[in-house]
Design a protein around this motif. Structure first.
Motif, PDB file in Angstrom:
ATOM      1  N   PHE A  85      13.851 -15.768   5.469  1.00  0.00           N
ATOM      2  CA  PHE A  85      13.587 -15.682   4.402  1.00  0.00           C
ATOM      3  C   PHE A  85      14.128 -16.499   3.198  1.00  0.00           C
ATOM      4  CE2 PHE A  85      13.058 -11.311   6.013  1.00  0.00           C
ATOM      5  CZ  PHE A  85      11.952 -11.242   5.644  1.00  0.00           C
ATOM      6  N   PRO A  86      13.899 -16.813   1.504  1.00  0.00           N
ATOM      7  CA  PRO A  86      12.488 -15.131   0.905  1.00  0.00           C
ATOM      8  C   PRO A  86      11.420 -16.252   1.710  1.00  0.00           C
ATOM      9  CG  PRO A  86      13.324 -17.269  -0.227  1.00  0.00           C
ATOM     10  CD  PRO A  86      14.890 -17.240   0.671  1.00  0.00           C
ATOM     11  N   VAL A  87      10.318 -15.422   1.319  1.00  0.00           N
ATOM     12  CA  VAL A  87       8.930 -16.062   1.727  1.00  0.00           C
ATOM     13  C   VAL A  87       7.954 -15.066   0.766  1.00  0.00           C
ATOM     14  CG1 VAL A  87       9.174 -15.780   4.555  1.00  0.00           C
ATOM     15  CG2 VAL A  87       8.470 -13.805   3.268  1.00  0.00           C
ATOM     16  N   ILE A  88       6.661 -16.376   0.548  1.00  0.00           N
ATOM     17  CA  ILE A  88       5.877 -14.956  -0.519  1.00  0.00           C
ATOM     18  C   ILE A  88       4.717 -15.137   0.376  1.00  0.00           C
ATOM     19  CG2 ILE A  88       4.715 -17.772  -0.577  1.00  0.00           C
ATOM     20  CD1 ILE A  88       4.415 -17.173  -3.345  1.00  0.00           C
ATOM     21  N   VAL A  89       4.114 -13.794   0.255  1.00  0.00           N
ATOM     22  CA  VAL A  89       3.169 -12.625   0.667  1.00  0.00           C
ATOM     23  C   VAL A  89       2.293 -12.652  -0.417  1.00  0.00           C
ATOM     24  CG1 VAL A  89       2.829 -10.262   1.721  1.00  0.00           C
ATOM     25  CG2 VAL A  89       5.802 -11.069   1.820  1.00  0.00           C
ATOM     26  N   LYS A  90       0.989 -12.955   0.147  1.00  0.00           N
ATOM     27  CA  LYS A  90      -0.154 -13.371  -0.633  1.00  0.00           C
ATOM     28  C   LYS A  90      -1.387 -12.971   0.182  1.00  0.00           C
ATOM     29  CE  LYS A  90       0.042 -18.272  -0.236  1.00  0.00           C
ATOM     30  NZ  LYS A  90       0.478 -19.126  -1.151  1.00  0.00           N
ATOM     31  N   PRO A  91      -2.734 -11.967  -0.055  1.00  0.00           N
ATOM     32  CA  PRO A  91      -3.739 -12.270  -0.004  1.00  0.00           C
ATOM     33  C   PRO A  91      -4.172 -14.127   0.703  1.00  0.00           C
ATOM     34  CG  PRO A  91      -3.988 -11.777  -2.243  1.00  0.00           C
ATOM     35  CD  PRO A  91      -2.539 -12.588  -2.034  1.00  0.00           C
ATOM     36  N   ALA A  92      -4.841 -13.693   2.389  1.00  0.00           N
ATOM     37  CA  ALA A  92      -5.251 -14.864   2.698  1.00  0.00           C
ATOM     38  C   ALA A  92      -6.503 -15.237   1.905  1.00  0.00           C
ATOM     39  CB  ALA A  92      -5.344 -15.012   4.056  1.00  0.00           C
ATOM     40  N   ARG A  93      -7.131 -15.052   1.587  1.00  0.00           N
ATOM     41  CA  ARG A  93      -9.035 -15.299   0.883  1.00  0.00           C
ATOM     42  C   ARG A  93      -9.134 -14.877  -0.913  1.00  0.00           C
ATOM     43  NH1 ARG A  93     -11.352 -12.174   5.621  1.00  0.00           N
ATOM     44  NH2 ARG A  93     -10.690 -13.284   7.505  1.00  0.00           N
ATOM     45  N   GLU A  94      -8.022 -15.249  -1.566  1.00  0.00           N
ATOM     46  CA  GLU A  94      -8.157 -15.063  -3.298  1.00  0.00           C
ATOM     47  C   GLU A  94      -7.667 -16.640  -3.715  1.00  0.00           C
ATOM     48  OE1 GLU A  94      -9.408 -12.899  -4.588  1.00  0.00           O
ATOM     49  OE2 GLU A  94      -9.830 -11.202  -3.467  1.00  0.00           O
ATOM     50  N   ASP A  95      -8.310 -16.994  -5.256  1.00  0.00           N
ATOM     51  CA  ASP A  95      -7.854 -17.801  -5.444  1.00  0.00           C
ATOM     52  C   ASP A  95      -7.343 -17.882  -6.978  1.00  0.00           C
ATOM     53  OD1 ASP A  95     -10.106 -17.754  -6.577  1.00  0.00           O
ATOM     54  OD2 ASP A  95     -11.502 -19.674  -5.939  1.00  0.00           O
ATOM     55  N   GLY A  99      -3.588 -11.370  -6.908  1.00  0.00           N
ATOM     56  CA  GLY A  99      -2.513 -11.147  -6.126  1.00  0.00           C
ATOM     57  C   GLY A  99      -1.089 -11.516  -6.039  1.00  0.00           C
ATOM     58  N   ILE A 100      -1.118 -12.266  -6.290  1.00  0.00           N
ATOM     59  CA  ILE A 100       0.536 -13.251  -6.481  1.00  0.00           C
ATOM     60  C   ILE A 100       1.203 -12.968  -7.855  1.00  0.00           C
ATOM     61  CG2 ILE A 100       1.358 -15.514  -5.874  1.00  0.00           C
ATOM     62  CD1 ILE A 100      -1.442 -16.386  -4.456  1.00  0.00           C
ATOM     63  N   GLU A 101       2.091 -12.067  -7.596  1.00  0.00           N
ATOM     64  CA  GLU A 101       3.221 -11.878  -9.425  1.00  0.00           C
ATOM     65  C   GLU A 101       4.116 -12.014  -8.565  1.00  0.00           C
ATOM     66  OE1 GLU A 101       0.902  -9.226  -7.619  1.00  0.00           O
ATOM     67  OE2 GLU A 101      -0.824  -9.295  -9.280  1.00  0.00           O
ATOM     68  N   ASP A 117       2.070  -3.761   2.405  1.00  0.00           N
ATOM     69  CA  ASP A 117       1.392  -2.555   2.501  1.00  0.00           C
ATOM     70  C   ASP A 117       0.138  -2.354   1.387  1.00  0.00           C
ATOM     71  OD1 ASP A 117       0.852   0.044   3.708  1.00  0.00           O
ATOM     72  OD2 ASP A 117       1.542   0.698   1.138  1.00  0.00           O
ATOM     73  N   TRP A 118       0.630  -2.683   0.132  1.00  0.00           N
ATOM     74  CA  TRP A 118       0.543  -3.217  -1.361  1.00  0.00           C
ATOM     75  C   TRP A 118      -1.028  -3.839  -1.165  1.00  0.00           C
ATOM     76  CZ3 TRP A 118      -1.168  -5.957  -4.961  1.00  0.00           C
ATOM     77  CH2 TRP A 118      -1.150  -5.911  -6.612  1.00  0.00           C
ATOM     78  N   LEU A 119      -0.715  -4.990  -1.017  1.00  0.00           N
ATOM     79  CA  LEU A 119      -1.748  -6.211  -0.514  1.00  0.00           C
ATOM     80  C   LEU A 119      -2.808  -5.094   0.289  1.00  0.00           C
ATOM     81  CD1 LEU A 119      -0.136  -9.212  -0.356  1.00  0.00           C
ATOM     82  CD2 LEU A 119      -1.039  -8.747  -2.171  1.00  0.00           C
ATOM     83  N   HIS A 120      -3.117  -4.626   1.394  1.00  0.00           N
ATOM     84  CA  HIS A 120      -3.832  -4.242   2.112  1.00  0.00           C
ATOM     85  C   HIS A 120      -4.328  -2.891   1.421  1.00  0.00           C
ATOM     86  CE1 HIS A 120      -2.285  -5.673   5.997  1.00  0.00           C
ATOM     87  NE2 HIS A 120      -2.789  -6.456   6.041  1.00  0.00           N
ATOM     88  N   GLY A 164      16.108 -16.089 -12.888  1.00  0.00           N
ATOM     89  CA  GLY A 164      16.125 -15.535 -11.742  1.00  0.00           C
ATOM     90  C   GLY A 164      14.673 -14.264 -11.228  1.00  0.00           C
ATOM     91  N   THR A 165      13.729 -15.221 -11.934  1.00  0.00           N
ATOM     92  CA  THR A 165      12.487 -15.199 -12.239  1.00  0.00           C
ATOM     93  C   THR A 165      11.674 -16.241 -10.653  1.00  0.00           C
ATOM     94  OG1 THR A 165      11.695 -14.823 -14.110  1.00  0.00           O
ATOM     95  CG2 THR A 165       9.931 -15.131 -12.654  1.00  0.00           C
ATOM     96  N   PRO A 166      10.930 -16.273  -9.890  1.00  0.00           N
ATOM     97  CA  PRO A 166      10.789 -16.996  -8.358  1.00  0.00           C
ATOM     98  C   PRO A 166      10.048 -18.153  -9.063  1.00  0.00           C
ATOM     99  CG  PRO A 166      10.918 -14.821  -7.969  1.00  0.00           C
ATOM    100  CD  PRO A 166      10.508 -14.927  -9.704  1.00  0.00           C
ATOM    101  N   ARG A 167      10.090 -19.332  -9.103  1.00  0.00           N
ATOM    102  CA  ARG A 167       9.729 -20.647  -9.308  1.00  0.00           C
ATOM    103  C   ARG A 167       7.842 -20.605  -8.905  1.00  0.00           C
ATOM    104  NH1 ARG A 167      13.204 -19.914 -12.915  1.00  0.00           N
ATOM    105  NH2 ARG A 167      14.554 -21.250 -13.611  1.00  0.00           N
ATOM    106  N   ILE A 168       6.897 -20.145  -9.819  1.00  0.00           N
ATOM    107  CA  ILE A 168       5.907 -19.974  -8.722  1.00  0.00           C
ATOM    108  C   ILE A 168       4.834 -19.279 -10.016  1.00  0.00           C
ATOM    109  CG2 ILE A 168       6.298 -19.113  -6.455  1.00  0.00           C
ATOM    110  CD1 ILE A 168       5.679 -15.956  -7.348  1.00  0.00           C
ATOM    111  N   ALA A 169       3.303 -20.410  -9.215  1.00  0.00           N
ATOM    112  CA  ALA A 169       2.290 -20.313 -10.591  1.00  0.00           C
ATOM    113  C   ALA A 169       1.458 -18.699  -9.735  1.00  0.00           C
ATOM    114  CB  ALA A 169       1.240 -21.370 -10.577  1.00  0.00           C
TER     115      ALA A 169
END
Length: 275
Positions: A85-95, A99-101, A117-120, A164-169
């Motif tokens: 950890f930390p890890v980023i968890v996202k759908p494997a087949r979206e762009d 699904g990435i907040e 569970d939420w992504l599934h 405190g916000t992850p630096r992700i797009a």
């Protein structure tokens, strides 16, 4: 209608079909079946890039660095490395960051299971669990086929996101119009980068483009770690082509106008078909 259409070339801007964001490869496949010439990647390249876990396996085979990851679907876990950890968890087949907040970055087993569970429930898709890489968000466009050209590096500046916000797009950054996350994150041609770092990112982008059998044009997303190492996040065949988007921004830096860029993509596609 496509089968009956008489045209020299289809400019393929399809990103989904019937509400299915993963069906762009099917559009390309259909164009191939009816022998229509079209721009951008073929069905193989779109499929390879679309499934992020498959793409990462291909990149690892070619010796291209990508964050360690695991893949999970409905309680099954495969291709699992020792993730920390930390890890980023996202759908494997979206762009498009679907699904990435910001809460996609998790720091505990409990958060991880809740996110899976939420992504599934919302996507019915395999989930990618990936090492979260601290660093700068970099995009490198690639243009061409036989001798692909890497365009100047573009950076999405995430430094002004709230503390405190992850630096992700994430989706908030890309689509949250009216929010601070959307307003305070801007893309621009990267400056003050060492020449060897630029060369490394451009060489990596071309290698990814070729490994995934992409065509005509693509954008490769990567993270530049503080120690100068590059981690490939994903490949985007047929990336967003708006005149203000990162790909066109990078092309302008090389002296191309927007019209010239579009014309070059058309010429690259026609040349593949011997036209």
């Amino acid at each position: 209608a496509l089968a009956r259409m008489d045209c020299d070339l289809v400019f393929n801007l399809a990103e989904s079909f019937a509400g299915n964001d993963t069906a762009d490869a099917c559009i390309a496949g259909y164009l191939e079946l009816i022998a229509k010439r079209f721009t951008g990647s073929g069905s193989h390249g779109l499929l390879y890039a679309q499934d992020k876990a498959v793409a990462k396996k291909i990149l690892e085979f070619h010796g291209l660095h990508t964050p360690v990851f695991a893949r999970s679907y409905r309680g099954r876990l495969d291709f699992s490395h020792d993730l920390e950890f930390p890890v980023i968890v996202k759908p494997a087949r979206e762009d498009g960051s679907i699904g990435i907040e910001f809460n996609a970055v998790v720091n505990s087993i409990r958060e991880l299971m809740e996110r899976i569970d939420w992504l599934h429930a919302n996507f019915d898709s395999p989930v990618l669990i990936e090492e979260y890489v601290e660093g700068r968000e970099m995009y490198v466009g690639v243009l061409g086929n036989e001798n692909p050209e890497a365009l100047p590096v573009v950076e999405l500046d995430l430094s002004k996101l709230p503390e405190g916000t992850p630096r992700i797009a994430g989706a908030e950054v890309k689509w949250g119009k009216g929010t601070a996350a959307y307003r305070d994150t801007k893309s621009a041609v990267a400056e003050n980068l060492p020449e060897e770092t630029v060369a490394l990112m451009q060489q990596t982008a071309v290698a990814v483009f070729q490994a995934l059998e992409l065509r005509d044009y693509a954008r490769i997303d990567m993270r530049l770690r503080p120690d100068g190492r590059v981690a490939v996040i994903e490949a985007n065949p047929n990336p967003w082509l708006a005149s203000k988007a990162e790909f066109a921004m990078a092309a302008r830096k090389t002296g191309r106008t927007y019209n010239q860029l579009i014309g070059e993509i058309v010429e690259l596609a026609l040349a593949r078909y011997g036209a």
